[in-house]
Scaffold this motif. Structure first.
Motif, PDB file in Angstrom:
ATOM      1  N   UNK A   1       0.820  -1.210   0.000  1.00  0.00           N
ATOM      2  CA  UNK A   1       0.000   0.000   0.000  1.00  0.00           C
ATOM      3  C   UNK A   1       0.856   1.263   0.000  1.00  0.00           C
ATOM      4  N   UNK A   2       1.980   1.230   0.729  1.00  0.00           N
ATOM      5  CA  UNK A   2       2.868   2.387   0.758  1.00  0.00           C
ATOM      6  C   UNK A   2       3.395   2.714  -0.635  1.00  0.00           C
ATOM      7  N   UNK A   3       3.802   1.668  -1.377  1.00  0.00           N
ATOM      8  CA  UNK A   3       4.299   1.879  -2.736  1.00  0.00           C
ATOM      9  C   UNK A   3       3.221   2.449  -3.642  1.00  0.00           C
ATOM     10  N   UNK A   4       1.975   2.012  -3.450  1.00  0.00           N
ATOM     11  CA  UNK A   4       0.872   2.484  -4.276  1.00  0.00           C
ATOM     12  C   UNK A   4       0.612   3.968  -4.038  1.00  0.00           C
ATOM     13  N   UNK A   5       0.578   4.360  -2.766  1.00  0.00           N
ATOM     14  CA  UNK A   5       0.329   5.767  -2.424  1.00  0.00           C
ATOM     15  C   UNK A   5       1.480   6.646  -2.902  1.00  0.00           C
ATOM     16  N   UNK A   6       2.711   6.175  -2.703  1.00  0.00           N
ATOM     17  CA  UNK A   6       3.878   6.954  -3.129  1.00  0.00           C
ATOM     18  C   UNK A   6       3.895   7.138  -4.638  1.00  0.00           C
ATOM     19  N   UNK A   7       3.587   6.055  -5.376  1.00  0.00           N
ATOM     20  CA  UNK A   7       3.562   6.139  -6.837  1.00  0.00           C
ATOM     21  C   UNK A   7       2.468   7.088  -7.313  1.00  0.00           C
ATOM     22  N   UNK A   8       1.309   7.044  -6.645  1.00  0.00           N
ATOM     23  CA  UNK A   8       0.204   7.935  -7.022  1.00  0.00           C
ATOM     24  C   UNK A   8       0.596   9.393  -6.799  1.00  0.00           C
ATOM     25  N   UNK A   9       1.231   9.688  -5.670  1.00  0.00           N
ATOM     26  CA  UNK A   9       1.662  11.062  -5.379  1.00  0.00           C
ATOM     27  C   UNK A   9       2.742  11.521  -6.368  1.00  0.00           C
ATOM     28  N   UNK A  10       3.705  10.627  -6.652  1.00  0.00           N
ATOM     29  CA  UNK A  10       4.818  10.985  -7.533  1.00  0.00           C
ATOM     30  C   UNK A  10       4.344  11.235  -8.960  1.00  0.00           C
ATOM     31  N   UNK A  11       3.496  10.343  -9.479  1.00  0.00           N
ATOM     32  CA  UNK A  11       3.004  10.527 -10.849  1.00  0.00           C
ATOM     33  C   UNK A  11       1.980  11.660 -10.915  1.00  0.00           C
ATOM     34  N   UNK A  12       1.317  11.933  -9.790  1.00  0.00           N
ATOM     35  CA  UNK A  12       0.457  13.116  -9.741  1.00  0.00           C
ATOM     36  C   UNK A  12       1.277  14.388  -9.909  1.00  0.00           C
ATOM     37  N   UNK A  13       2.475  14.383  -9.331  1.00  0.00           N
ATOM     38  CA  UNK A  13       3.376  15.526  -9.482  1.00  0.00           C
ATOM     39  C   UNK A  13       3.835  15.671 -10.933  1.00  0.00           C
ATOM     40  N   UNK A  14       4.178  14.560 -11.584  1.00  0.00           N
ATOM     41  CA  UNK A  14       4.631  14.642 -12.980  1.00  0.00           C
ATOM     42  C   UNK A  14       3.501  15.136 -13.886  1.00  0.00           C
ATOM     43  N   UNK A  15       2.268  14.715 -13.580  1.00  0.00           N
ATOM     44  CA  UNK A  15       1.120  15.211 -14.341  1.00  0.00           C
ATOM     45  C   UNK A  15       0.931  16.713 -14.120  1.00  0.00           C
TER      46      UNK A  15
END
Length: 259
Positions: A1-15
């Motif tokens: 779950x931690x990896x999922x949330x981190x990936x969502x936040x990181x790719x949200x930043x790139x978007x």
């Protein structure tokens, strides 16, 4: 779950960075573009896409394939060829869906659609790469790997800024409204959080196909550059388009290598 949330936040930043770059079209002081200015912006977009194809897509594709114990050139050459073939097919099919009494207008719409498609396609493996980096970091619980994943996301976010502008500004020059050009530019980055999260969920399978996705996107982007952007930027023998190709290339290369 931690990896999922981190990936969502990181790719949200790139978007967000893609959308920020696309927003440049909202603040352009004039809608009256001379041919020289139009060629300059098309040249800049071409330079950005060439550098992104090499440093963001082909080189990572080779490196990822070699990490898996495979020959790096196979997915690089194979995926690249498939990307070019797919865009050639798209080039033939698009006019069938864009019937218009004005052939010039029809061609312009087709060219615009291909450019948006190519950069959007290029954002898919970028989102996958960020998601994969956070999935690996979460599984290993290594702070160094997490730091590397964050650095990757920051670097991709910064390089996404000129890519967003490279879509929205030429779209505006082709006659599209400011708001619509901004939305199209920003929308090209939506695929990053989507595929970033999906990659975390299927990390093992995604790592295997990632080199092919990267090189496929590179082939698609370079086809658009060679077939549409550079010829258009060089109309009437102007050097403005040539100089801006170099500027776009240097900027994107510097961002890719430094970040």
């Amino acid at each position: 779950m931690t990896g999922l949330i981190s990936a969502a936040c990181a790719t949200g930043f790139t978007f967000f960075m893609t959308a920020l770059g696309a927003a440049m079209v909202l603040f352009m002081y004039s809608d009256d573009f001379s041919d020289k200015v139009r060629r300059a912006f098309l040249g800049f977009a071409a330079g950005v896409m060439i550098a992104a194809s090499v440093w963001s897509l082909l080189i990572p594709a080779i490196e990822e394939s070699e990490k898996l114990g495979n020959r790096g050139w196979i997915p690089a050459a194979g995926g690249f060829t498939c990307g070019v073939a797919f865009l050639m097919l798209l080039d033939k099919v698009l006019p069938c869906f864009m019937k218009n009494s004005d052939p010039t207008h029809e061609h312009r719409k087709g060219r615009t659609a291909m450019m948006v498609f190519a950069i959007t396609l290029h954002n898919i493996p970028e989102g996958m790469a960020v998601g994969l980096a956070f999935a690996v970091a979460a599984r290993s619980a290594d702070p160094a790997l997490f730091g590397a994943a964050v650095a990757l996301a920051v670097g991709m976010g910064i390089q996404n800024f000129p890519e967003g502008a490279a879509i929205s500004i030429p779209l505006r020059q082709h006659g599209m409204g400011r708001l619509k050009a901004f939305i199209c530019g920003a929308a090209s980055g939506v695929v990053e959080p989507i595929f970033g999260v999906l990659t975390v969920l299927v990390a093992g399978a995604a790592q295997t196909v990632l080199p092919w996705f990267l090189s496929f996107a590179a082939g698609a982007m370079l086809y658009v550059v060679a077939d549409e952007l550079i010829p258009e930027a060089h109309l009437e023998g102007s050097r403005a388009g040539t100089i801006c190709v170099m500027i776009g290339f240097i900027l994107m290369m510097t961002l890719d290598v430094a970040l």
